[in-house]
Design a protein around this motif. Structure first.
Motif, short mmCIF file in Angstrom:
data_model
loop_
_atom_site.label_atom_id
_atom_site.label_comp_id
_atom_site.label_asym_id
_atom_site.label_seq_id
_atom_site.Cartn_x
_atom_site.Cartn_y
_atom_site.Cartn_z
N GLU A 44 15.87 -5.72 -4.22
CA GLU A 44 14.66 -5.21 -4.65
C GLU A 44 13.82 -4.40 -3.80
O GLU A 44 14.16 -4.07 -2.48
N ARG A 45 13.22 -3.24 -4.18
CA ARG A 45 12.49 -2.36 -3.38
C ARG A 45 11.51 -3.11 -2.45
O ARG A 45 10.67 -4.03 -3.12
N GLU A 46 11.29 -2.89 -1.39
CA GLU A 46 10.60 -3.57 -0.47
C GLU A 46 9.41 -2.59 0.41
O GLU A 46 9.89 -1.45 0.61
N GLY A 47 8.29 -3.14 0.55
CA GLY A 47 7.53 -2.48 1.44
C GLY A 47 7.96 -2.31 2.80
O GLY A 47 8.14 -3.52 3.53
N VAL A 48 7.65 -1.16 3.66
CA VAL A 48 8.04 -0.92 4.88
C VAL A 48 6.84 -0.93 5.81
O VAL A 48 6.54 -1.62 6.81
N SER A 49 6.08 0.22 5.25
CA SER A 49 4.99 0.27 5.96
C SER A 49 3.64 1.28 5.38
O SER A 49 4.24 1.85 4.21
N CYS A 50 2.54 1.06 5.59
CA CYS A 50 1.58 1.82 4.74
C CYS A 50 0.44 1.96 5.62
O CYS A 50 0.02 1.29 6.64
N ILE A 51 -0.29 3.29 5.20
CA ILE A 51 -1.53 3.61 6.01
C ILE A 51 -2.63 3.93 4.78
O ILE A 51 -2.28 4.41 3.89
N ALA A 52 -4.03 3.46 5.32
CA ALA A 52 -5.06 3.79 4.64
C ALA A 52 -5.63 5.19 4.85
O ALA A 52 -6.10 5.08 5.96
N THR A 53 -5.91 5.87 3.85
CA THR A 53 -6.65 7.19 4.35
C THR A 53 -8.21 6.99 4.98
O THR A 53 -8.37 7.84 5.56
N GLU A 54 -8.70 5.94 4.08
CA GLU A 54 -10.00 5.98 4.58
C GLU A 54 -10.40 5.45 5.85
O GLU A 54 -11.30 6.34 6.38
N ASP A 55 -9.83 4.44 6.46
CA ASP A 55 -9.85 4.12 7.87
C ASP A 55 -8.62 4.48 8.65
O ASP A 55 -8.77 4.01 9.77
N GLY A 56 -7.54 4.68 8.30
CA GLY A 56 -6.24 4.72 9.03
C GLY A 56 -5.61 3.40 9.42
O GLY A 56 -4.95 3.28 10.16
N SER A 57 -6.13 2.49 8.89
CA SER A 57 -5.33 1.07 9.00
C SER A 57 -4.08 1.11 8.63
O SER A 57 -3.65 1.89 7.85
N THR A 58 -3.16 0.41 9.31
CA THR A 58 -1.97 0.44 9.01
C THR A 58 -1.22 -1.15 8.73
O THR A 58 -1.87 -2.13 9.45
N VAL A 59 -0.13 -1.20 8.03
CA VAL A 59 0.37 -2.36 7.94
C VAL A 59 1.98 -2.01 7.94
O VAL A 59 2.42 -1.15 7.63
N TYR A 60 2.80 -3.29 8.38
CA TYR A 60 3.93 -3.25 8.69
C TYR A 60 4.81 -4.26 8.24
O TYR A 60 4.29 -5.46 8.29
N ALA A 61 5.82 -4.34 7.53
CA ALA A 61 6.59 -5.64 7.27
C ALA A 61 7.11 -6.06 8.42
O ALA A 61 7.45 -5.26 9.58
N ASP A 62 7.35 -7.45 8.49
CA ASP A 62 7.72 -8.20 9.71
C ASP A 62 9.10 -7.49 10.25
O ASP A 62 9.17 -7.64 11.67
N SER A 63 9.99 -7.37 9.31
CA SER A 63 11.26 -6.88 9.63
C SER A 63 11.51 -5.41 10.58
O SER A 63 12.23 -5.27 11.31
N VAL A 64 10.18 -4.68 10.52
CA VAL A 64 10.20 -3.37 11.33
C VAL A 64 9.07 -3.26 12.50
O VAL A 64 9.03 -2.22 13.25
N LYS A 65 8.19 -4.34 12.54
CA LYS A 65 7.09 -4.36 13.32
C LYS A 65 7.89 -4.03 14.85
O LYS A 65 8.86 -4.75 15.26
N GLY A 66 7.18 -3.30 15.48
CA GLY A 66 7.51 -2.83 16.77
C GLY A 66 8.81 -1.90 16.92
O GLY A 66 9.15 -1.61 17.95
N ARG A 67 9.42 -1.77 15.77
CA ARG A 67 10.39 -0.48 15.79
C ARG A 67 9.96 0.72 15.18
O ARG A 67 10.39 1.75 15.25
N PHE A 68 9.23 0.59 14.08
CA PHE A 68 8.84 1.54 13.29
C PHE A 68 7.42 1.91 13.53
O PHE A 68 6.56 1.05 13.45
N THR A 69 7.01 3.30 13.36
CA THR A 69 5.54 3.81 13.49
C THR A 69 5.19 4.57 12.30
O THR A 69 6.05 5.57 12.06
N ILE A 70 4.37 4.36 11.39
CA ILE A 70 3.74 5.03 10.59
C ILE A 70 2.74 6.14 11.14
O ILE A 70 1.78 5.66 11.90
N SER A 71 2.51 7.25 10.55
CA SER A 71 1.39 8.14 11.34
C SER A 71 1.29 9.34 10.06
O SER A 71 2.25 9.45 9.27
N SER A 72 0.31 10.14 10.04
CA SER A 72 0.09 11.16 9.11
C SER A 72 -0.58 12.15 10.02
O SER A 72 -1.34 12.10 11.02
N ASP A 73 -0.30 13.52 9.45
CA ASP A 73 -0.93 14.66 9.87
C ASP A 73 -1.74 15.40 8.86
O ASP A 73 -0.95 15.89 7.87
#
Length: 127
Positions: A44-73
Protein backbone atom coordinates in the motif's frame (compact mmCIF):
# COMPACT_ATOMS: atom_id res chain seq x y z
CA UNK A 1 -5.76 23.18 -10.33
CA UNK A 2 -2.76 22.10 -8.28
CA UNK A 3 -0.05 20.45 -10.34
CA UNK A 4 2.89 18.56 -8.87
CA UNK A 5 5.88 17.28 -10.81
CA UNK A 6 8.49 15.10 -9.12
CA UNK A 7 12.08 14.59 -10.17
CA UNK A 8 15.33 13.27 -8.76
CA UNK A 9 14.70 9.57 -8.49
CA UNK A 10 17.21 7.00 -9.63
CA UNK A 11 19.36 4.03 -8.74
CA UNK A 12 21.68 4.27 -5.75
CA UNK A 13 23.63 1.85 -3.63
CA UNK A 14 22.67 1.19 -0.04
CA UNK A 15 24.10 3.86 2.21
CA UNK A 16 23.90 6.46 -0.53
CA UNK A 17 21.85 9.62 -0.86
CA UNK A 18 19.30 11.13 -3.22
CA UNK A 19 17.33 14.34 -3.26
CA UNK A 20 13.83 14.38 -4.66
CA UNK A 21 12.19 17.56 -5.87
CA UNK A 22 8.55 18.42 -6.39
CA UNK A 23 7.68 21.49 -8.45
CA UNK A 24 4.29 22.78 -7.37
CA UNK A 25 1.89 25.18 -9.05
CA UNK A 26 -1.75 26.19 -9.02
CA UNK A 27 -2.27 26.67 -5.29
CA UNK A 28 -5.17 29.02 -4.59
CA UNK A 29 -5.14 29.02 -0.81
CA UNK A 30 -2.50 29.63 1.81
CA UNK A 31 -2.72 26.61 4.07
CA UNK A 32 -1.71 23.25 2.75
CA UNK A 33 -0.09 20.04 3.77
CA UNK A 34 2.40 18.96 1.14
CA UNK A 35 4.48 15.88 1.41
CA UNK A 36 5.87 12.62 0.16
CA UNK A 37 4.37 9.18 -0.07
CA UNK A 38 5.86 5.99 -1.45
CA UNK A 39 4.57 2.73 -2.82
CA UNK A 40 6.58 -0.43 -3.24
CA UNK A 41 5.38 -3.26 -5.51
CA UNK A 42 2.56 -5.19 -3.90
CA UNK A 43 2.31 -2.81 -0.97
CA UNK A 44 0.00 0.00 0.00
CA UNK A 45 0.99 3.60 -0.47
CA UNK A 46 2.48 4.95 2.76
CA UNK A 47 3.26 8.39 4.06
CA UNK A 48 6.93 9.29 4.28
CA UNK A 49 7.01 12.92 5.34
CA UNK A 50 4.87 16.01 5.23
CA UNK A 51 5.17 19.74 5.88
CA UNK A 52 2.46 22.26 6.78
CA UNK A 53 2.70 25.53 4.88
CA UNK A 54 1.01 27.50 7.68
CA UNK A 55 3.62 26.93 10.36
CA UNK A 56 6.33 24.80 8.76
CA UNK A 57 5.71 21.87 11.08
CA UNK A 58 6.92 18.53 9.78
CA UNK A 59 6.20 14.89 10.39
CA UNK A 60 8.07 11.76 9.40
CA UNK A 61 7.35 8.08 9.23
CA UNK A 62 9.27 6.18 11.90
CA UNK A 63 11.08 4.23 9.22
CA UNK A 64 12.78 7.35 7.83
CA UNK A 65 13.29 9.50 10.92
CA UNK A 66 16.88 10.61 11.20
CA UNK A 67 17.61 9.71 7.57
CA UNK A 68 15.22 11.81 5.49
CA UNK A 69 14.66 15.56 5.65
CA UNK A 70 11.76 17.41 4.08
CA UNK A 71 12.10 21.07 3.15
CA UNK A 72 10.55 23.66 0.91
CA UNK A 73 11.71 26.66 -1.08
CA UNK A 74 8.69 28.92 -1.23
CA UNK A 75 10.33 31.28 -3.70
CA UNK A 76 10.72 28.38 -6.13
CA UNK A 77 7.46 26.66 -5.17
CA UNK A 78 9.46 23.50 -4.74
CA UNK A 79 9.36 20.77 -2.14
CA UNK A 80 12.39 18.59 -1.44
CA UNK A 81 13.09 15.29 0.21
CA UNK A 82 16.73 14.74 1.10
CA UNK A 83 17.25 11.03 1.59
CA UNK A 84 20.44 9.75 3.22
CA UNK A 85 21.66 6.34 4.42
CA UNK A 86 19.30 4.74 1.97
CA UNK A 87 18.31 1.12 2.45
CA UNK A 88 17.00 -1.44 -0.04
CA UNK A 89 13.64 -1.28 1.72
CA UNK A 90 13.38 2.37 0.68
CA UNK A 91 12.93 1.17 -2.90
CA UNK A 92 9.58 2.45 -4.16
CA UNK A 93 7.85 4.95 -6.38
CA UNK A 94 7.82 8.23 -4.51
CA UNK A 95 4.89 10.58 -4.94
CA UNK A 96 4.46 14.21 -4.03
CA UNK A 97 1.00 15.12 -2.76
CA UNK A 98 -0.83 18.17 -1.47
CA UNK A 99 -4.09 18.88 0.29
CA UNK A 100 -5.74 21.67 2.29
CA UNK A 101 -4.77 21.88 5.93
CA UNK A 102 -5.51 24.37 8.67
CA UNK A 103 -3.02 24.52 11.49
CA UNK A 104 0.10 22.49 11.95
CA UNK A 105 0.91 18.83 11.72
CA UNK A 106 0.93 16.44 14.64
CA UNK A 107 0.88 13.28 12.56
CA UNK A 108 1.06 12.14 8.96
CA UNK A 109 -2.34 12.73 7.34
CA UNK A 110 -3.84 9.75 5.50
CA UNK A 111 -3.72 9.60 1.72
CA UNK A 112 -7.43 10.50 1.58
CA UNK A 113 -6.58 14.01 2.80
CA UNK A 114 -4.47 14.70 -0.29
CA UNK A 115 -6.35 15.65 -3.44
CA UNK A 116 -3.42 16.48 -5.70
CA UNK A 117 -0.76 13.96 -6.68
CA UNK A 118 2.28 13.94 -8.88
CA UNK A 119 3.09 11.19 -11.35
CA UNK A 120 5.77 9.63 -9.13
CA UNK A 121 9.49 9.05 -9.43
CA UNK A 122 11.22 5.70 -9.00
CA UNK A 123 13.84 5.24 -6.31
CA UNK A 124 15.79 2.00 -6.38
CA UNK A 125 18.33 1.15 -3.69
CA UNK A 126 20.61 -1.76 -4.44
CA UNK A 127 22.10 -3.89 -1.68
Amino acid sequence: EVQLVESGGGLVQAGGSLRLSCAASGFTGDDYAIGWFRQAPGQEREGVSCIATEDGSTVYADSVKGRFTISSDNAKNTLYLQMTRLKPEDTAVYYCAAGPLSGGLAYMPPTSEFGAWGQGTQVTVSA
